[in-house]
Write a protein that holds these residues in place. Structure first.
Motif, mmCIF file in Angstrom:
data_model
loop_
_atom_site.group_PDB
_atom_site.id
_atom_site.type_symbol
_atom_site.label_atom_id
_atom_site.label_comp_id
_atom_site.label_asym_id
_atom_site.label_seq_id
_atom_site.Cartn_x
_atom_site.Cartn_y
_atom_site.Cartn_z
ATOM 1 N N SER A 77 43.045 37.540 52.954
ATOM 2 C CA SER A 77 41.672 37.330 52.522
ATOM 3 C C SER A 77 41.564 35.983 51.839
ATOM 4 C CB SER A 77 41.249 38.421 51.544
ATOM 5 O OG SER A 77 41.320 39.697 52.123
ATOM 6 N N CYS A 78 40.398 35.397 51.934
ATOM 7 C CA CYS A 78 40.164 34.110 51.286
ATOM 8 C C CYS A 78 38.714 34.074 50.826
ATOM 9 C CB CYS A 78 40.456 32.962 52.244
ATOM 10 S SG CYS A 78 40.125 31.322 51.566
ATOM 11 N N ALA A 79 38.519 33.901 49.542
ATOM 12 C CA ALA A 79 37.178 33.871 48.973
ATOM 13 C C ALA A 79 36.841 32.463 48.492
ATOM 14 C CB ALA A 79 37.080 34.848 47.813
ATOM 15 N N VAL A 80 35.646 32.033 48.834
ATOM 16 C CA VAL A 80 35.155 30.726 48.412
ATOM 17 C C VAL A 80 34.249 30.917 47.200
ATOM 18 C CG1 VAL A 80 33.902 28.657 49.093
ATOM 19 C CG2 VAL A 80 35.217 29.933 50.798
ATOM 20 N N SER A 81 34.501 30.163 46.167
ATOM 21 C CA SER A 81 33.682 30.274 44.959
ATOM 22 C C SER A 81 33.272 28.887 44.489
ATOM 23 C CB SER A 81 34.461 30.995 43.865
ATOM 24 O OG SER A 81 35.625 30.275 43.516
ATOM 25 N N GLY A 82 32.359 28.871 43.549
ATOM 26 C CA GLY A 82 31.883 27.603 43.026
ATOM 27 C C GLY A 82 30.476 27.306 43.524
ATOM 28 N N SER A 83 30.091 26.063 43.397
ATOM 29 C CA SER A 83 28.723 25.661 43.727
ATOM 30 C C SER A 83 28.596 25.353 45.218
ATOM 31 C CB SER A 83 28.343 24.445 42.885
ATOM 32 O OG SER A 83 28.466 24.715 41.516
ATOM 33 N N VAL A 84 28.608 26.410 46.003
ATOM 34 C CA VAL A 84 28.539 26.262 47.459
ATOM 35 C C VAL A 84 27.106 26.423 47.937
ATOM 36 C CG1 VAL A 84 29.303 27.161 49.671
ATOM 37 C CG2 VAL A 84 30.883 27.114 47.730
ATOM 38 N N PHE A 85 26.625 25.453 48.697
ATOM 39 C CA PHE A 85 25.293 25.559 49.268
ATOM 40 C C PHE A 85 25.348 26.181 50.655
ATOM 41 C CE2 PHE A 85 20.922 24.718 49.836
ATOM 42 C CZ PHE A 85 20.738 24.252 51.129
ATOM 43 N N SER A 86 26.364 25.759 51.430
ATOM 44 C CA SER A 86 26.476 26.276 52.784
ATOM 45 C C SER A 86 27.921 26.133 53.265
ATOM 46 C CB SER A 86 25.539 25.522 53.725
ATOM 47 O OG SER A 86 25.584 26.056 55.029
ATOM 48 N N ILE A 87 28.336 27.032 54.151
ATOM 49 C CA ILE A 87 29.670 26.974 54.734
ATOM 50 C C ILE A 87 29.538 26.961 56.240
ATOM 51 C CG2 ILE A 87 31.915 28.080 54.943
ATOM 52 C CD1 ILE A 87 31.420 29.426 52.257
ATOM 53 N N VAL A 104 53.771 29.867 55.283
ATOM 54 C CA VAL A 104 52.734 29.883 54.252
ATOM 55 C C VAL A 104 51.398 29.719 54.968
ATOM 56 C CG1 VAL A 104 51.796 28.779 52.202
ATOM 57 C CG2 VAL A 104 54.273 28.902 52.519
ATOM 58 N N TYR A 105 50.484 30.625 54.694
ATOM 59 C CA TYR A 105 49.187 30.613 55.344
ATOM 60 C C TYR A 105 48.138 30.043 54.389
ATOM 61 C CZ TYR A 105 50.901 33.270 59.304
ATOM 62 O OH TYR A 105 51.585 33.653 60.440
ATOM 63 N N TYR A 106 47.363 29.107 54.913
ATOM 64 C CA TYR A 106 46.322 28.439 54.133
ATOM 65 C C TYR A 106 44.960 28.698 54.758
ATOM 66 C CZ TYR A 106 50.252 25.666 52.327
ATOM 67 O OH TYR A 106 51.437 25.269 51.754
ATOM 68 N N CYS A 107 43.983 28.942 53.919
ATOM 69 C CA CYS A 107 42.621 29.044 54.424
ATOM 70 C C CYS A 107 41.883 27.741 54.121
ATOM 71 C CB CYS A 107 41.885 30.220 53.793
ATOM 72 S SG CYS A 107 41.779 30.199 51.990
ATOM 73 N N ASN A 108 40.865 27.486 54.910
ATOM 74 C CA ASN A 108 40.019 26.349 54.593
ATOM 75 C C ASN A 108 38.577 26.653 54.960
ATOM 76 O OD1 ASN A 108 39.679 25.839 57.346
ATOM 77 N ND2 ASN A 108 40.606 23.815 57.295
ATOM 78 N N ALA A 109 37.676 25.854 54.411
ATOM 79 C CA ALA A 109 36.261 26.036 54.665
ATOM 80 C C ALA A 109 35.579 24.683 54.671
ATOM 81 C CB ALA A 109 35.643 26.934 53.597
ATOM 82 N N ASP A 110 34.784 24.466 55.689
ATOM 83 C CA ASP A 110 33.975 23.245 55.787
ATOM 84 C C ASP A 110 32.663 23.535 55.059
ATOM 85 O OD1 ASP A 110 32.398 21.419 58.523
ATOM 86 O OD2 ASP A 110 33.019 20.772 56.530
ATOM 87 N N SER A 111 32.539 22.975 53.867
ATOM 88 C CA SER A 111 31.463 23.403 52.975
ATOM 89 C C SER A 111 30.604 22.246 52.479
ATOM 90 C CB SER A 111 32.050 24.114 51.751
ATOM 91 O OG SER A 111 32.862 25.199 52.125
ATOM 92 N N LEU A 112 29.388 22.581 52.160
ATOM 93 C CA LEU A 112 28.472 21.644 51.533
ATOM 94 C C LEU A 112 28.236 22.132 50.104
ATOM 95 C CD1 LEU A 112 26.641 19.154 51.939
ATOM 96 C CD2 LEU A 112 24.804 20.748 52.571
#
Length: 120
Positions: free
Chosen positions: A20-30, A91-99
């Protein structure tokens, strides 16, 4: 923007894990969200990616065994890994292309990585 990955561990050949990978913080869009992995002595490789429309891509070595999914209400991405093999150890890494809120530029953010070890 921060990404927190979890769910790694030690599993026997043929077993399953769910990352699982959760994105937090000031995210406007992913836009796209993905999983990469890096085995010792090897380059980081793309495992799977899912875009905002739900379209998915998998590297050939995991097709039919891994499933990527996302929950946009939770800003999260998941990787269900079945029929695990020793060569999946990495080692598994998640990523997100975020604005980010207040930003005009998209950026790829990375999680800290979670170890998956498949023992024979």
């Amino acid at each position: 923007v921060q990404l927190q990955a979890s769910g790694g561990g030690l599993v026997q050949v043929g077993g399953s894990l769910r990352l699982s990978c959760a994105v937090s913080g000031s995210v406007f869009s992913i836009n796209s969200m993905g999983w990469y992995r890096q085995a010792p002595g090897k380059q980081r490789e793309l495992v799977a990616v899912v875009n905002s429309g739900g379209d998915t891509y998998y590297v050939d070595s995991v097709k039919g065994r891994f499933t990527i999914s996302r929950d946009n209400t939770k800003n999260s991405v998941y990787l269900q890994m079945n029929t695990l093999k020793p060569e999946d150890t990495a080692v598994y890494y998640c990523n997100a292309d975020s604005l980010q809120l207040g930003s005009a530029s998209w950026r790829v953010y990375w999680g800290q990585g979670t170890q998956v070890t498949v023992s024979s």
